[in-house]
Design an enzyme around this catalytic site. Structure first.
Site, PDB file in Angstrom:
ATOM      1  N   GLU A 121       0.870  -1.164   0.000  1.00 49.62           N
ATOM      2  CA  GLU A 121       0.000   0.000   0.000  1.00 49.62           C
ATOM      3  C   GLU A 121       0.919   1.229   0.000  1.00 49.62           C
ATOM      4  O   GLU A 121       1.815   1.332   0.837  1.00 49.62           O
ATOM      5  CB  GLU A 121      -0.872  -0.004   1.251  1.00 49.62           C
ATOM      6  CG  GLU A 121      -1.878   1.128   1.339  1.00 49.62           C
ATOM      7  CD  GLU A 121      -2.676   1.067   2.634  1.00 49.62           C
ATOM      8  OE1 GLU A 121      -3.860   1.445   2.605  1.00 49.62           O
ATOM      9  OE2 GLU A 121      -2.112   0.644   3.675  1.00 49.62           O
ATOM     10  N   GLU A 213      -8.505  13.141   1.880  1.00 51.38           N
ATOM     11  CA  GLU A 213      -9.050  12.466   3.058  1.00 51.38           C
ATOM     12  C   GLU A 213      -9.141  13.445   4.214  1.00 51.38           C
ATOM     13  O   GLU A 213      -8.284  14.318   4.385  1.00 51.38           O
ATOM     14  CB  GLU A 213      -8.173  11.293   3.480  1.00 51.38           C
ATOM     15  CG  GLU A 213      -8.649  10.628   4.763  1.00 51.38           C
ATOM     16  CD  GLU A 213      -7.747   9.496   5.216  1.00 51.38           C
ATOM     17  OE1 GLU A 213      -8.164   8.743   6.108  1.00 51.38           O
ATOM     18  OE2 GLU A 213      -6.631   9.368   4.686  1.00 51.38           O
TER      19      GLU A 213
END
Length: 231
Positions: A121, A213
């Site tokens: 990731e 985010e």
């Protein structure tokens, strides 16, 4: 693990930094938790994803073409959002973008993606609000991408956490720009090449988005606006 998960994903046509004591949500938890209700479709063009949970106000607007915008205000408890546009699969791209990003509290603006075999990731972060890692970060050094800036590189390990292949243990790779900016070019392949020199190997690319985010961490809420255009 986060509850009350909602995700919509629509393909469009034309060193060591210590982790805080509280567990903070991350994209992997949000997009790939076992309690998720994920919907994804591809028809060509850009890949759009949008998620929010808990109280607060999150307005992620899927604009025309390569644009999107966000206005948000998180509240207490599990409260946050992630949205962005990109590609599936991701890979070596010159991700050019313009726009505005004005966060307060926990938030970031980054190219975010996954690879398989090995399962990684990764984040290439150009700007952020309060930067609060979930696990301790191990510093690997600085890299300078000609014409793009200098980034601090970190790795971290997530143990038995959600991923694109289910709950497992995997590594995270991070490039964090030393001087924040909003707008420019992130040539992902140059980061990948520099990571490889540091022993940070990637696998086959899954999706990749330019993500915004914002979320609540403990008693610290997040609010702000973002309006971004790829290309």
């Amino acid at each position: 693990m986060l509850g009350s998960f909602v995700l919509a994903a629509i393909a469009l046509l034309p060193g060591v930094i210590s982790a805080p004591s509280a567990s903070l949500p991350q994209l992997g938890d949000r997009l790939h938790g076992s309690d998720s209700n994920a919907i994804q479709a591809r028809q060509g063009g850009y890949f759009w994803s949008s998620w929010s949970e808990g109280g607060g106000t999150f307005r992620c607007q899927n604009g025309g073409g390569s644009s999107y915008s966000v206005t948000w205000q998180s509240s207490g408890g599990s409260s946050g959002f992630v949205c962005g546009k990109g590609w599936s699969p991701g890979g070596n791209r010159a991700v050019k973008y313009t726009g505005t990003y004005e966060p307060k509290g926990p938030s970031y603006l980054a190219v975010y993606g996954w690879t398989r075999n090995p399962l990684i990731e990764y984040y290439i972060m150009d700007a952020h609000g309060d930067l609060l890692p979930n696990e301790p970060w191990t510093a690997k050094g600085n890299i300078t991408i000609e014409g793009e800036g200098t980034y601090q590189v970190y790795t971290s390990t997530r143990v038995n956490k959600p991923s694109i292949i289910g709950t497992t243990t995997f590594q995270q790779y991070w490039s964090v720009r030393t001087e924040q900016r909003i707008g420019g070019t992130i040539t992902t392949g140059k980061h990948f090449d520099e990571w490889a020199k540091l022993g940070m190997r990637l696998g086959g690319h899954d999706y990749m988005i330019l993500a915004t985010e914002g979320y609540t961490s403990g008693s610290t809420t997040s609010n702000g606006t973002s309006s971004l255009t790829l290309g």
